[in-house]
Structures are given as C-alpha cells and as structure tokens.
Motif scaffolding. Structure first.
Motif, PDB file in Angstrom:
ATOM      1  N   TYR A   1      10.974   2.334   5.309  1.00  0.00           N
ATOM      2  CA  TYR A   1      10.667   3.592   5.158  1.00  0.00           C
ATOM      3  C   TYR A   1      11.486   4.659   6.216  1.00  0.00           C
ATOM      4  CZ  TYR A   1       6.547   2.562   2.384  1.00  0.00           C
ATOM      5  OH  TYR A   1       5.851   2.250   1.388  1.00  0.00           O
TER       6      TYR A   1
ATOM      7  N   THR B   1       6.704  12.066   0.258  1.00  0.00           N
ATOM      8  CA  THR B   1       6.389  10.608   0.634  1.00  0.00           C
ATOM      9  C   THR B   1       7.899   9.907   1.157  1.00  0.00           C
ATOM     10  OG1 THR B   1       5.986   8.501  -0.270  1.00  0.00           O
ATOM     11  CG2 THR B   1       7.064  10.139  -1.727  1.00  0.00           C
TER      12      THR B   1
ATOM     13  N   ARG C   1      12.710   5.395   0.773  1.00  0.00           N
ATOM     14  CA  ARG C   1      12.924   3.982   0.967  1.00  0.00           C
ATOM     15  C   ARG C   1      14.387   3.667   1.097  1.00  0.00           C
ATOM     16  NH1 ARG C   1      12.066   1.501  -3.632  1.00  0.00           N
ATOM     17  NH2 ARG C   1      11.727   3.475  -5.041  1.00  0.00           N
TER      18      ARG C   1
ATOM     19  N   LYS D   1       0.727  -1.155  -0.045  1.00  0.00           N
ATOM     20  CA  LYS D   1       0.058  -0.151  -0.045  1.00  0.00           C
ATOM     21  C   LYS D   1       0.667   1.359   0.136  1.00  0.00           C
ATOM     22  CE  LYS D   1      -3.886  -2.163   2.536  1.00  0.00           C
ATOM     23  NZ  LYS D   1      -4.663  -1.980   3.761  1.00  0.00           N
ATOM     24  N   ALA D   2       0.245   2.208  -0.360  1.00  0.00           N
ATOM     25  CA  ALA D   2       1.123   3.590  -0.336  1.00  0.00           C
ATOM     26  C   ALA D   2       1.133   3.850   1.284  1.00  0.00           C
ATOM     27  CB  ALA D   2       0.205   4.794  -1.173  1.00  0.00           C
ATOM     28  N   PRO D   3       2.482   4.413   1.518  1.00  0.00           N
ATOM     29  CA  PRO D   3       2.721   4.578   2.928  1.00  0.00           C
ATOM     30  C   PRO D   3       1.732   5.464   3.661  1.00  0.00           C
ATOM     31  CG  PRO D   3       4.398   5.631   1.294  1.00  0.00           C
ATOM     32  CD  PRO D   3       3.413   4.650   0.696  1.00  0.00           C
ATOM     33  N   GLY D   4       1.418   6.687   2.793  1.00  0.00           N
ATOM     34  CA  GLY D   4       0.463   7.707   3.492  1.00  0.00           C
ATOM     35  C   GLY D   4      -1.124   7.008   3.935  1.00  0.00           C
ATOM     36  N   SER D   5      -1.327   5.902   3.320  1.00  0.00           N
ATOM     37  CA  SER D   5      -2.464   5.306   3.712  1.00  0.00           C
ATOM     38  C   SER D   5      -2.425   4.176   4.715  1.00  0.00           C
ATOM     39  CB  SER D   5      -3.188   4.495   2.243  1.00  0.00           C
ATOM     40  OG  SER D   5      -2.387   3.327   2.251  1.00  0.00           O
TER      41      SER D   5
ATOM     42  N   ASP E   1      11.112   8.113   7.506  1.00  0.00           N
ATOM     43  CA  ASP E   1       9.894   9.074   7.260  1.00  0.00           C
ATOM     44  C   ASP E   1      10.046  10.390   8.123  1.00  0.00           C
ATOM     45  OD1 ASP E   1       7.259  10.282   7.224  1.00  0.00           O
ATOM     46  OD2 ASP E   1       6.378   8.399   7.568  1.00  0.00           O
TER      47      ASP E   1
ATOM     48  N   ASP F   1      11.232  10.006  -6.570  1.00  0.00           N
ATOM     49  CA  ASP F   1      10.098  10.435  -5.290  1.00  0.00           C
ATOM     50  C   ASP F   1      10.685  11.511  -4.802  1.00  0.00           C
ATOM     51  OD1 ASP F   1       8.735   8.224  -6.183  1.00  0.00           O
ATOM     52  OD2 ASP F   1       9.538   6.929  -4.797  1.00  0.00           O
TER      53      ASP F   1
END
Lengths: 248, 638
Positions: free
Chosen positions: B356, B393, B396, B304-308, B358, B388
């Motif tokens: 991640y 975001t 990685r 999944k997208a990390p933000g979600s 972040d 990116d």
C-alpha cells in the motif's frame, strides 16, 4: 465478455479501405483497449494473417501516439482520456465496437488505423519555438514569472499532439493544437518577443497543410484528452489579427 | 579492446573546464563540412541534434516514432535535478556530485559525475529560456521539491509532466533547426545496423517502417541516443517500442557493452492485473513525499480491506528500517524491501505482489485540496487504470523495471570503443553507476546532448583526418546484404509462435532469474534457458507478410531476436559480479540484516563486454574505478 469489433482495414495509403468484423470471446474488463487489440492481433498472427496496424507507444497517456476513433469518437469520448487509457470495463458483453483512424485530409492513412501526422511537425518547424541557441542563457530565476501566468502556459503546454482535436472537428481544423503552442509561449516573457510573428507563421503553415477553418463549435475542446481550452484559439486569433494589422 | 577513459588529470572541479580548453576546435566555416547521424530523438538525441546544428554541423536525425515528440523521455513524471541551491538548503555542485556517486553505490566514474553536476545548472537556464513552464512560487521564482534519495530540495518540475515539457523544449529547438534545413529529420525509420569503415563508425542501415525498404546513410560520425533496454523484461514501464537493437548492433560491430546487469527496478508502479498485460505504469516517485508505504503485520490481514486494518497491525516497513530516509529511501532499497515483505507472504492485492501507498495521513494533515494540487493528475491516472479512488483507499503499488544504468561503454568524450561512435543519454553506461537517483535521467540526457557532446564531437573531427566515404562504399553493400538476409530469415521460418509470445517468455526468464534479486543458480539456469528459447525462436517463429511493407510483426520480431541474444550478456555480467551493488542484488552477498554487500577489493570496476559470436561467452574487460574525491563507504540510509 464477447465483443464484435468493426475495424478499418486499409493496406496502404492509396488502397481502398473497408470495415472488417472480428469477434473476440474472452475479453477481460481489466484489459486496456489496446491490450484487447493486442489479443486480437495475436490471434490474427497465429492464423498467419496480417496484424492490424495502430500507433501506440507509452500506453500512459502522455506520448500522444495512440489515435483511434472508437464508436465514432476520438479516443472513445471518455473525459481526459487517451485511447491507451480506455479500459474494457466501459464496454458490455455483446457490444459492437467500431474502430477507425483519425479522418482528415491533412492526416492521410498509412495503413489500417495508422495516419501520417507529420503535418503537425511541419507546423512546429515553421515557428513553434523560442529562437534561442544552446548556451549563453541568463540565470533561470533572472526573470520572475507570475505563478498564474506560468500556470496558464503549463495548461497550454500539456498538449500531447495526438490530433484528436482535428479528428473531432467537422472541418478537420487544427486550431486547438496550433493555438496551444502559441498560447504556451505568449504567456511567458521568453516567448513574447516573437509572439505576433509566431502566430502568423504557424497559421500560414497550418493553412498550407490543408487543415480546415474554425467555426467555433468546440468539438476539439470536448475531444481533447488534456483539457486544452478553446480560449487559446481566441488568443491566437487576436495575435494573428494584431500581427497582420501591426506588421503586415 | 582498449579502454582509455581519457579522464583529464588535475583537480576534479577544474577538469571539465581545462578539458574544454585543451580540446581542438573546428573552424566555424568548416563545421558545415562535417555531417553527423543521430539515432534517437528523445531528450539526448533531440538536444544533441539541435545543439550541433546550431553550431553548424549537418545533422541527420532518425526516430522510429511518427514524430520526435513521442520519444519515451516524455513519460518521465517527477522532475530534473540541478544544484541551483535556490532554496538555500545547503546544496552545491559538490553535494549533487557526492549524492550521485554515493547513490550509484560507488560504481560510476567520478569525473563524469562531477561534470554532470556542474552542467546541471545550465540545463535549467536553457530550458527556461526555451519556454519550458516549470512550476513556480507566487513570487514568480522557480519552485523546488525534494525527490527520492536526496535530503535537499533540488528537483525542478512541471506538474507531473516534467519529461514531457523538457522533451517538448528540446523538440522545439530541434524543430527550429529542421525549419532552417540544418537537421534532416527521418521519422518512422529504424536503425538496423552500424556501418564501420576502416575502424570508424561512418554510417547506418535503416529500415523505412512505412515502405519497409532498407536505406543507407553515411556521415563523419554516428551518435546513438537510443535509450535503455528495460523491455528485455517484457513488462516494464518503458514504452512498447523501446528496444536494444541499435545498441546491440553496435556491440556486435565492436562497441563494448558496460555493466548490462545494472538495471533499475522502480518501487512505485501499478501491479500487474493479468496475463494479457502489455506494460506496467509508473506512479511518480514524488508520491512518496506524502504517501506512506505499508503492508499488514500479519499474513491473516492481507485479504482484508485496508481501512479495516488497525494502525497497530500495519508495518510501515520503510519508516521502520530506514528511520532517517523513511519512505524516501532510494529506489533499489525501496524495491527490494517491497519484494521482501511480499516474499514473506504479507503482500496485498489479488496477486499478493503489492504494497500500500497510503495518503490518508497527508490528506488529514494538509487537506485533500493540497494533495490534489500536488498529485491530481497522478491520482486520476491511477483511478483510470485500476478503477479505485486513491483519495479514499490506499494505492496498490509494486516495483517494475524502469531504467537501465548499463549501456554502451563511453570515454569522457562520450565516444564508444568504436572510433566516431558516440553514445548519449540512457544508451550509454556513464554517470549513474549501479543505481540511478530520481530526477537524474532527464539531467543526464540533456547534459550529454546540450552541453557535452557538442564540444567533444568537434574535438573528434578536428583530431583526425577522414577519407571520404559514400553509401556506395563496399562496407555498406556488405552490411545491407546481411540485414536483408536476416529479414528474409525472420519471414521464412513459417513456424507456430508469434514474436510477442517469445518476448513474454524471455521476459519471465529475466524477471525471475535476473530481476530484483539474483543468485548463481538462477543465473546459470537462465544461461541454459535463453539459448534454448533463442533456438526455438529461429525454428518456430511465424511472421506473416513481406519485408517491403508496413509490417508491425516483423518490426517486433527483429527487436525480440536481439533481446534474445542480449539477455545472455546481461546474465553473464550478473553472474560475474560476485557482489551486490545498487540495482544488482546477488542473494549470496548480503549483510546479516539483508542489505547489499559490496566488495570493493575485487569488484571496484566497470565490466565491459566484447562480442565473441552468438552463444559464446563475451570477453570481459575492466575499467577500474578510483575514488579520489568521495571516500568509498557503505551506503547507509538508516
């Protein structure tokens, strides 16, 4: 993607060079430009042919070794980017990409895309330093340096000595490179002692190496992967002039 | 092979001072009668060459790049440690010494480490005097930050380009000496062998990389400052040309190789993107000051997208496992933890080998402009490579080989087991034990080059009588003949595979069996696979062109040939050391909660390997380590 690469081949310094076409069929957009050349070289070696020589080392944009004129522009003309950091996502299927070495009399070609940049080193030998020996230096905090001055010195010191400024200049002038070194030291108290003498010595060596003069078109600044400002050229001219007037 | 570390007696805080007094001096007028060959022009090589030339010695310095300013020291981003205690936060020479011994997991020589901490302060003074533009506060004084594994702010830095600025400082000192004729610089020249006469290192054989011709150089002493061997893994953060050849050739001539299995895997690098990958790019560890490392708690969320992914479904595993150090846990521990979560199937990114890093919390707390000021150039670099935007975001990252603590064994005077052969910087084994702390490599390279070797080499010259040796000596004839024969062999195999393909295959073997985690079965398998690959190399290699020419394939082939022998020594070392310590993690030796389990009763020594012929198990010698000042303890960062 499929690419046609038109690459300068020259066997040695005095040999006659020519552009040679190579075709690559399976170039991934995630590859770096140099990885794409690696793939081509692997193909050439597998065919028993001579690999294309090019300078590269850190592949992180800091050592200053890589030096290709891509599609007529040093480092490919991407902002603040060295050749090793150019990725193939900037190219399209079917492109014809030309790859040449730096072109300047002071940077003779040694083989293919490799040029001799020792002229830069010789400029540095002539005075690109603060004359201190090892040991016996005062405590590092003995002389406070205003943050904005230290930041300007750092801006100048970011030069990686790649030579893109020379390759971009229609006169093959090295003024941006030389002025960056002079600029770093003239903004620090440690470098001020030799400021004017340094400018005279570096400019004299720059001329002796056969670099051209500056006519203020600032292609150097545009091609610089480290955003060195042409303002340093103005400062260098000032020091050079003052040095010759005050201490001829 | 006799290992005499020559550690001075007496209290450790006085040992370097008293040793300096006891060492013999060379009269100033006589210094010019002594010549030194320095191979390598990075931080260690350039600073040593310049400092020795200033003293009056005649120096010849060699590098394989087109200019000494290209050496890989330039790529160090984060900073350089010193015990200046400018921030008034309780630091001291003793604390820097203590942290370095502990960080090295008690596998370094105390006296060397203490000296390193002592001279660290002089390095900062020296660099500032040279015009190195360190970061400053508004009051005009030097800025400091805390850096991986330290609880004080002792790291000096110059944006994200500290290595570059320190190297340019050393390079400028070197240039000054080249300008006055005290150093003769030889760029695009690669050392291919060491010449030993009457048991003393007296010269080298060099290949001029432009003409391809072999050249001979003689001197009173030889200094290797040739860096580390991370490129044995093929994919590493090292520059492409970094190699083990100079050090390995010296090993084959009788220099002991110490602790080759101590390799550092750096936790914050950009993950591999494809098979064509030529190297890995480091993102400075300083990012961990403000970035938080996490992976999804559940495998199902990995794509999944990390933000979600909700806050509750994220596992900030470093903060969870090491609450007092959190995201700043030392490199070996952070790297291994990343491997662990990825092996559990919770890794992110296309390969599943990524975690991640972040910055959203820090951006929220400090504002984007502060983060930009601190890490702007690193964020740009990340975006350039991956496409990116790390402001939007999370980055990685994944661990990658970065530094090698092992290297040629040296005594307290930085001399190897071959008389007259000195080894400095990353090329030697000293100071970092089994794991190096962040911002300590620049410190060690410059300590060796500016402040240790220039003293100790004088003592060597003053302590013994040398017979004159010129390049006409028969020893030079023999070594050059062997080198010529080796090059002829590389060119004449006429097989089907390129040097690069062998290098990649060797790298895979080493990464899988002798990388972040090792076990007996894997190491024994590698000791079968490496000789088999080496055999194929000498049967199936193809290098077009000729030797007396600018031939990049030949350069690479020579380096791969040495890696193919050296890799075996590494595996022997990893197999022999039945414990886990620092960068050497043996899966059989771990605590119940997966931490490294040292065995001080049986393995409190440096392993020094002596060459016994290609393919033969090298002979093991031991330098036992004593800890009189720092109490042996379990290294805990919890």
């Amino acid at each position: 993607m499929k690419l046609t690469l038109r690459i300068w081949r020259q066997h040695h310094r005095t040999a006659k060079g020519e552009m040679v076409d190579y075709h690559l069929d399976d170039v991934s957009e995630h590859m770096s430009f140099l990885e794409m050349l690696d793939v081509l070289n692997e193909k050439l070696l597998a065919e028993g042919k001579d690999a294309i020589a090019f300078d590269h080392d850190c592949r992180e944009g800091i050592c200053g070794a890589c030096s290709l004129v891509i599609n007529g522009k040093p480092h490919g003309g991407f902002p603040n980017t060295t050749t090793c950091q150019v990725h193939m996502r900037h190219f399209n299927d079917g492109d014809v990409v030309t790859v040449e070495p730096w072109r300047a009399n002071a940077f003779p070609v040694l083989k293919d895309l490799v040029v001799d940049r020792t002229a830069f080193d010789r400029v540095m030998h002539s005075g690109g330093f603060v004359s201190v020996n090892t040991g016996g230096t005062p405590d590092a905090n003995a002389i406070p340096i205003a943050k904005n001055e230290a930041d300007i010195a750092m801006d100048a010191a970011a030069c990686i000595g790649c030579g893109a400024c020379v390759a971009a200049c229609k006169n093959a002038s090295a003024m941006l490179f030389v002025s960056a070194k002079i600029g770093q030291f003239r903004h620090l108290p440690q470098g001020k002692v030799e400021q004017l003498d340094r400018a005279k010595r570096l400019v004299a060596q720059m001329d002796a190496e056969g670099f051209g003069a500056c006519t203020n078109t600032y292609d150097c600044e545009g091609a610089c992967p480290k955003s060195i400002s042409a303002t340093f050229i103005a400062e260098m001219n000032r020091d050079f002039l003052k040095g010759n007037l005050c201490e001829p | 092979m006799k290992l005499d570390a020559k550690v001075p007696s007496g209290p450790i805080a006085q040992s370097w001072d008293s040793h300096r007094f006891e060492m013999k001096l060379v009269n100033p007028a006589n210094k010019r009668k002594f010549s030194v060959i320095v191979v390598g022009s990075g931080l260690a090589g350039a600073s040593a060459s310049a400092s020795m030339a200033e003293l009056g010695y005649e120096v010849d310095c060699f590098c394989f790049s087109d200019s000494p300013r290209r050496a890989h020291s330039i790529a160090a981003q984060g900073g350089i440690n010193a015990a200046k205690t400018y921030p008034n936060d309780g630091d001291s020479v003793w604390r820097l010494f203590y942290d370095t011994v502990k960080g090295g997991d008690f596998r370094s020589r105390e006296a060397n480490v203490y000296r390193l901490a002592q001279v660290s302060n002089h390095i900062i003074d020296q660099c500032v005097a040279q015009g190195v533009p360190f970061a400053r506060e508004y009051g005009g004084l030097l800025a400091n930050r805390s850096f991986g594994g330290a609880q004080v702010s002792r790291t000096f830095y110059a944006r994200g380009q500290t290595g570059q600025q320190l190297l340019l400082g050393a390079y400028s000192a070197l240039c000054r000496q080249i300008g006055v004729g005290k150093v003769k610089m030889h760029p695009r020249a690669e050392m291919l062998d060491l010449v030993v006469v009457n048991g003393q290192a007296r010269g080298i054989i060099v290949r001029n990389l432009v003409s391809g011709r072999l050249e001979r150089y003689a001197a009173n002493a030889v200094v290797l400052a040739t860096g580390g061997y991370s490129n044995v893994f093929y994919l590493s953060t090292n520059a492409k040309a970094c190699n083990v050849t100079a050090a390995y050739r010296a090993y084959k001539r009788g220099a002991g190789f110490a602790n080759p299995c101590y390799t550092q895997i750096h936790p914050t690098c950009i993950p591999q993107s494809g098979d064509y990958q030529s190297k890995l790019t480091l993102m400075s560890e300083s990012l961990r000051n403000d970035g938080r490392v996490w992976v999804p708690k559940n495998q199902a969320d990995c794509g999944k997208a990390p933000g979600s992914i909700a806050e509750n479904d994220r596992d900030y595993y470093l903060e969870r496992k090491y609450p007092s150090f959190g995201n700043l846990a030392p490199r070996d521990i952070s790297s291994r933890s990343a491997k662990e979560v990825c092996d559990e199937g919770r890794g992110i990114g296309p390969s599943g080998y990524g975690v991640y890093l972040d910055f959203s919390e820090a951006i929220g707390r400090l504002g984007q402009n502060v983060i930009q000021e601190r890490y702007g150039n690193l964020f740009e670099m990340y975006e350039r490579i991956t496409g990116d935007d790390p402001y939007q975001t999370p980055m990685r990252i994944y661990p990658a080989p970065h530094y090698t603590m092992g290297g040629l064994w040296v005594d307290y005077n930085l001399m190897s087991t071959i008389e007259g052969l000195h080894v400095i910087g990353e090329a030697n084994f000293s100071d970092h034990g089994a794991n190096r702390l962040g911002a300590s490599a620049l410190m060690q390279g410059l300590a060796d080059g500016y402040f240790v070797l220039p003293y100790t080499i004088g003592h060597y010259f003053a302590s013994q009588k040398q017979t004159p040796v010129t390049i006409e000596n028969a020893a030079f004839d023999n070594v050059e003949k062997e080198t010529t024969e080796r090059i002829r062999k590389l060119l004449s195999i006429g097989g089907n595979r390129t040097p690069d393909s062998f290098h990649r295959e060797l790298g895979r073997i080493m990464w899988n069996q002798c990388g972040m985690a090792r076990n007996e079965k894997g190491l024994r398998a590698a000791l079968q696979q490496i000789p088999a690959l080496r055999e194929e190399f000498w049967k199936n290699l193809r290098v077009p062109g000729c030797g007396e020419d600018f031939n990049i394939a030949l350069e690479h082939a020579g380096r791969v040939a040495d890696f193919l022998e050296f890799a075996e020594v590494m595996c022997h070392d990893a197999l022999e050391r039945n414990e886990s310590c620092g960068g050497h993690f043996r899966e059989e030796y771990q605590t119940d909660d997966g931490e490294a389990l040292r065995n001080d009763d049986e393995y409190c020594y440096s392993s020094v390997w002596e060459y016994q012929g290609v393919g033969n198990t090298p002979a093991l010698h031991k330098e036992s380590l004593t800890f009189d000042n720092v109490k042996l303890a379990v290294r805990s960062y919890k």
